[in-house]
Design an enzyme around this catalytic site. Structure first.
Site, PDB file in Angstrom:
ATOM      1  N   LYS A  33       2.300  -2.800   2.412  1.00  0.00           N
ATOM      2  CA  LYS A  33       2.107  -3.800   1.362  1.00  0.00           C
ATOM      3  C   LYS A  33       3.466  -4.264   0.851  1.00  0.00           C
ATOM      4  O   LYS A  33       4.402  -3.467   0.718  1.00  0.00           O
ATOM      5  CB  LYS A  33       1.298  -3.147   0.243  1.00  0.00           C
ATOM      6  CG  LYS A  33       0.964  -4.018  -0.950  1.00  0.00           C
ATOM      7  CD  LYS A  33       0.149  -3.197  -1.946  1.00  0.00           C
ATOM      8  CE  LYS A  33      -0.328  -4.007  -3.144  1.00  0.00           C
ATOM      9  NZ  LYS A  33      -1.189  -3.189  -4.046  1.00  0.00           N
ATOM     10  N   SER A 110      -5.303  -5.371  -4.999  1.00  0.00           N
ATOM     11  CA  SER A 110      -4.196  -6.217  -4.603  1.00  0.00           C
ATOM     12  C   SER A 110      -3.619  -5.866  -3.236  1.00  0.00           C
ATOM     13  O   SER A 110      -2.735  -6.560  -2.731  1.00  0.00           O
ATOM     14  CB  SER A 110      -3.086  -6.149  -5.660  1.00  0.00           C
ATOM     15  OG  SER A 110      -2.546  -4.835  -5.733  1.00  0.00           O
ATOM     16  N   SER A 134      -6.764  -0.973  -6.454  1.00  0.00           N
ATOM     17  CA  SER A 134      -6.265  -1.859  -5.409  1.00  0.00           C
ATOM     18  C   SER A 134      -6.216  -1.275  -4.012  1.00  0.00           C
ATOM     19  O   SER A 134      -5.903  -1.990  -3.062  1.00  0.00           O
ATOM     20  CB  SER A 134      -4.878  -2.392  -5.798  1.00  0.00           C
ATOM     21  OG  SER A 134      -4.974  -3.244  -6.906  1.00  0.00           O
TER      22      SER A 134
END
Length: 397
Positions: A33, A110, A134
């Site tokens: 990420k 996210s 997330s």
């Protein structure tokens, strides 16, 4: 700005960093990420102004180094919601990653790009972060294994923070066997043999889910009980209406911490945000220290409840998300309502700092929905052992 479905990886040339030639993860690939530092590569945190105003890191994040040293190969950085503020997965600047398990639907965020990349088969493992859900939410919506680790269990070094008393590192895989291999490396301990454990079924959490999700998870709960060797015991997490209170107070404390994290940068850089992110930051800026202290006081009551339920070794299960992946293109007010529903299921583990593993055991209307298992602090490896046992039980029929 972009708001259409896009690739899980950041735009631009893809790169590869070879891992150690030998190691427990040799032969596997992973993505990170875009909150995780990779030496020599900008960390963008999902926002072009963040990338523009921060130096290129000279060292890898701890989690990236650990996977490389274990032999895994890094194949790229993945899209995230802006500065990790989002639970449904969209990004106005880089595009919303596809949900391969539910085409035309949101992937959850996210850590949206990380989940999308694993679900598409573009890598075996992907790193994410979980502050308010997330990792857990995209794992559920994309049909993956995804773990929110015990708060503080995995070093957060080299990762863009949001709310430090909530931020955790997690990861995704498609299968439990691979997940277990990663867990031994990340947790620094072997996965234990499965031992019988009481199973608690949170009926107030299940009541928050759509009927099709409850139906889809009924058989997995029965299988979980058989694997654990105990009949399920139905109970409630909280008094009537209290899950909504926990969610609201967790939201205040998390946003208050997030504002403290980002305010100096916002003041200095005057960055551009999508409307929903700017609005949420504006709301966060108005929360007072007194409100945050009240929310922190509630956290202690939630933690006490978690201790009563789980410290003795029980496993708690609940739906990871109350619904399957929502379609792309919903108006903001509908997305807000969906986010609030999710928060009532994710706030318990977040407030109490518990490990929570979302398992891809449900299918409703042709789309995945996760069943979550939670344990007491530090029992992350126990959850992974359960996931392996469940996978073996499903394969054997």
């Amino acid at each position: 700005m972009k708001n259409t479905t896009d690739d899980a990886f950041l735009p631009g040339p893809r790169y590869h960093l070879a891992g150690a030639t030998t190691g427990p993860l040799a032969g596997l690939t992973f993505a990170a990420k875009d909150l995780f530092d990779v030496a020599g590569t900008p960390t963008g945190a999902g926002n072009p102004d963040w990338e523009r105003t921060h130096p290129v890191p000279q060292a890898h994040a701890w989690a990236v180094s650990t996977l490389l040293e274990a032999g895994a190969e890094l194949v790229g950085k993945t899209v995230t919601c802006e500065i990790s503020l989002g639970i449904l997965g969209f990004n106005q600047f880089y595009g919303t990653p596809a949900n391969p398990a539910a085409p035309g639907c949101l992937p959850g965020g996210s850590s949206s790009g990380s989940a999308s990349a694993v679900a598409a088969g573009d890598c075996d493992i992907a790193l994410g972060t979980d502050t308010g859900g997330s990792v857990r939410v995209p794992a559920s919506l994309c049909g993956l294994h995804g773990l929110r680790t015990t708060h503080g269990r995995i070093p957060f070094a080299g990762v863009c923070a949001q709310a430090p008393s909530f931020d955790t590192v997690g990861w995704f895989t498609r299968d439990a066997a691979t997940f277990s291999r990663v867990a031994e490396v990340m947790l620094g301990e072997p996965i234990p043999a499965l031992a019988p454990a009481p199973l608690l079924v949170a009926e107030d959490a299940f009541a928050l889910a759509d009927a099709e999700v409850r139906d889809a998870l009924a058989a997995p709960v029965e299988l979980l009980a058989r694997v654990l060797g105990h009949p399920p015991r139905t109970m409630t997490l909280a008094e009537p209406g209290e899950l909504a209170v926990w969610s609201a107070q967790r939201n205040i404390l998390q946003r208050h911490e997030g504002w403290r994290t980002f305010r100096d940068w916002i003041d200095a850089a005057n960055p551009c945000f999508a409307f929903n992110v700017a609005r949420n930051l504006t709301i966060a800026s108005g929360f007072t220290d007194a409100q945050a202290a009240e929310a922190a006081s509630l956290r202690q009551r939630v933690l006490a409840r978690a201790r009563d339920l789980l410290e003795g070794g029980a496993i708690l299960c609940l739906p990871t998300t109350p619904f399957t992946a929502p379609p792309l293109g919903l108006p903001l007010h509908e997305l807000d309502a969906l986010s609030e529903r999710i928060s009532q299921l994710t706030s318990f583990a977040g407030f109490a700092g518990l490990p929570q593993l979302s398992l891809p055991l449900g299918l409703a209307g042709g789309k995945p929905c996760g069943l979550s298992i939670l344990a007491w602090h530090g029992q992350d490896a126990k959850l992974v052992a359960i996931a392996e046992a469940l996978e073996r039980a499903r394969i054997s029929g």
